[in-house]
Design a protein around this motif. Structure first.
Motif, mmCIF file in Angstrom:
data_model
loop_
_atom_site.group_PDB
_atom_site.id
_atom_site.type_symbol
_atom_site.label_atom_id
_atom_site.label_comp_id
_atom_site.label_asym_id
_atom_site.label_seq_id
_atom_site.Cartn_x
_atom_site.Cartn_y
_atom_site.Cartn_z
ATOM 1 N N PHE A 172 0.940 -1.053 -0.005
ATOM 2 C CA PHE A 172 0.055 0.044 0.094
ATOM 3 C C PHE A 172 0.893 1.306 -0.128
ATOM 4 N N HIS A 173 0.425 2.529 0.330
ATOM 5 C CA HIS A 173 1.105 3.499 0.141
ATOM 6 C C HIS A 173 0.899 4.458 1.520
ATOM 7 N N GLN A 174 2.067 5.086 2.074
ATOM 8 C CA GLN A 174 1.991 5.972 3.148
ATOM 9 C C GLN A 174 2.463 7.211 2.668
ATOM 10 N N ILE A 175 1.632 8.151 3.550
ATOM 11 C CA ILE A 175 2.409 9.583 3.467
ATOM 12 C C ILE A 175 2.917 10.184 4.670
ATOM 13 N N GLU A 176 3.966 10.403 4.845
ATOM 14 C CA GLU A 176 4.990 10.708 5.903
ATOM 15 C C GLU A 176 5.161 12.211 5.763
ATOM 16 N N VAL A 177 5.019 12.914 6.872
ATOM 17 C CA VAL A 177 5.131 14.420 6.903
ATOM 18 C C VAL A 177 5.966 14.663 8.141
ATOM 19 N N LEU A 178 6.964 15.666 8.214
ATOM 20 C CA LEU A 178 7.865 16.099 9.547
ATOM 21 C C LEU A 178 8.133 17.590 9.338
ATOM 22 N N VAL A 179 8.445 18.041 10.338
ATOM 23 C CA VAL A 179 8.658 19.473 10.606
ATOM 24 C C VAL A 179 9.824 19.351 11.895
ATOM 25 N N CYS A 180 11.064 19.848 11.380
ATOM 26 C CA CYS A 180 12.132 20.105 12.355
ATOM 27 C C CYS A 180 12.391 21.504 12.672
ATOM 28 N N ASP A 181 12.527 21.854 13.892
ATOM 29 C CA ASP A 181 12.695 22.963 14.595
ATOM 30 C C ASP A 181 13.052 22.900 15.836
ATOM 31 N N ARG A 182 13.488 24.203 16.326
ATOM 32 C CA ARG A 182 13.895 23.849 18.015
ATOM 33 C C ARG A 182 12.583 24.268 18.886
ATOM 34 N N GLY A 183 12.670 23.334 19.992
ATOM 35 C CA GLY A 183 11.577 23.473 20.980
ATOM 36 C C GLY A 183 10.125 23.145 20.262
ATOM 37 N N PHE A 184 9.943 22.273 19.502
ATOM 38 C CA PHE A 184 8.702 22.038 19.083
ATOM 39 C C PHE A 184 7.997 20.958 20.298
ATOM 40 N N LYS A 185 6.899 21.281 20.342
ATOM 41 C CA LYS A 185 6.058 20.384 21.414
ATOM 42 C C LYS A 185 4.818 19.808 21.022
#
Length: 332
Positions: free
Chosen positions: A196-209
């Motif tokens: 099947f297919h997967q969608i991957e999303v990410l955000v990299c930054d300082r201090g994210f919660k």
């Protein structure tokens, strides 16, 4: 003369892609169907004896059975955090085996792509600055201008401290996404397939919660025309994810379209754990919020299909492909 037609999955794929590009995300390279166990699980702080790595869940390769090359310094840091901990963790306290990490398999989730991308991206930037430090070693100072899609900075540093400053200054926020094939050894039914297919999303930054994750998800679902969907949440567990709100390590979300009689799990989200990020040499205050969802289930909901085998696989009716309208996902 009959013309060709786009499959509904490709229509939804393209609309998801447009939404992420509008939100400022950069697409990660995909189509890496064969992956090593190291990137698929070890680098994500998943123990080698985890049941998800059993042959009942993963397709291991016979030829080639092992990977050719891994980043040895990163492998050593991952091994250490698994065996004895570090970065505020006690680790798992077991004998980590390199032979297990070298095994090849069919990629079972797109987070393997994310871990490789983050590690290689920041390693290359650190190496770039470290080489500049060496090249300028005969001077007591140097001036460097580094331009990148996400950062443009001018650095002045004194030689005795340049190495540490180089590593620290190379971090910058990034937004990535990918849509790719994944493979899991599952019995097929109305909502599951082995491919099947997967969608991957990410955000990299300082201090994210977790609050930042909820904010980005709210924006994302608003662009999915949220009025068509109801959203639910519940706890789940992933070794590479950590959240504060539920005191667990992941945050699952489900959706239901008006007219459907049950909730359908479509994704999982959370904050990458320090045991995963710090061996990548990211700064201690750096965080990565991430979420993922399947491509098939949103497509089933949008097109009113109640059996995944009618959407993807050898039993698909070609009439479905010819008659289904364009995907208006994210279009107001």
């Amino acid at each position: 003369m009959e013309a060709g037609h786009l499959h509904p999955l490709l229509k939804v794929w393209e609309m998801f892609r447009r939404i992420f590009l509008e939100m400022g995300f950069e697409e990660m390279p995909t189509s890496n169907f064969v992956e090593s166990s190291f990137w698929n699980s070890n680098a994500l702080f998943q123990p080698q004896q985890h049941r998800a790595r059993d042959s009942h869940d993963i397709f291991f390769l016979k030829v080639p059975s092992t990977t050719r090359q891994l980043p040895e310094d990163h492998v050593e840091r991952v091994k250490r955090v698994h065996e004895s901990g570090g970065y505020g963790s006690q680790g798992y306290g077991y004998d980590w085996k390199r032979v297990e990490a070298d095994k090849n398999l069919l990629c079972s989730h797109t987070t393997a792509v994310s871990s490789r991308k983050i590690t290689i991206f920041f390693f290359r930037r650190q190496t770039f600055f470290s080489h500049l430090c060496l090249l300028k070693g005969k001077q007591n100072w140097c001036s460097v201008r580094w331009c990148h899609s996400s950062v443009s900075i001018i650095c002045f540093f004194i030689l005795p401290h340049c190495q540490s400053i180089c590593v620290e200054i190379t971090f910058s926020p990034k937004r990535y996404f990918s849509i790719d094939h994944v493979f899991q050894n599952e019995a097929g039914d109305r909502t599951h397939l082995a491919e099947f297919h997967q969608i991957e999303v990410l955000v990299c930054d300082r201090g994210f919660k977790l609050g930042d994750l909820i904010g980005v998800l709210s924006d994302f679902f608003a662009r999915l025309r949220k009025k068509l969907l109801q959203v639910s949440e519940c706890q789940s567990y992933n070794s590479n994810l950590r959240t504060i709100r539920t005191q667990s390590l992941a945050w699952k979300f489900s959706v239901i379209m008006r007219g459907f009689k049950k909730w359908l799990d479509v994704g999982n989200s959370g904050v990458f754990s320090p045991e995963m990020l710090l061996p990548m040499r990211l700064p201690e205050d750096a965080s990565v919020i991430a979420w993922g969802l399947s491509l098939e289930r949103p497509t089933m909901i949008l097109y009113g299909i109640d059996n995944i085998r009618d959407l993807f696989g050898p039993k698909v009716d070609l009439g479905l492909i010819k008659t289904k309208p364009i995907c208006r996902l994210g279009i107001q």
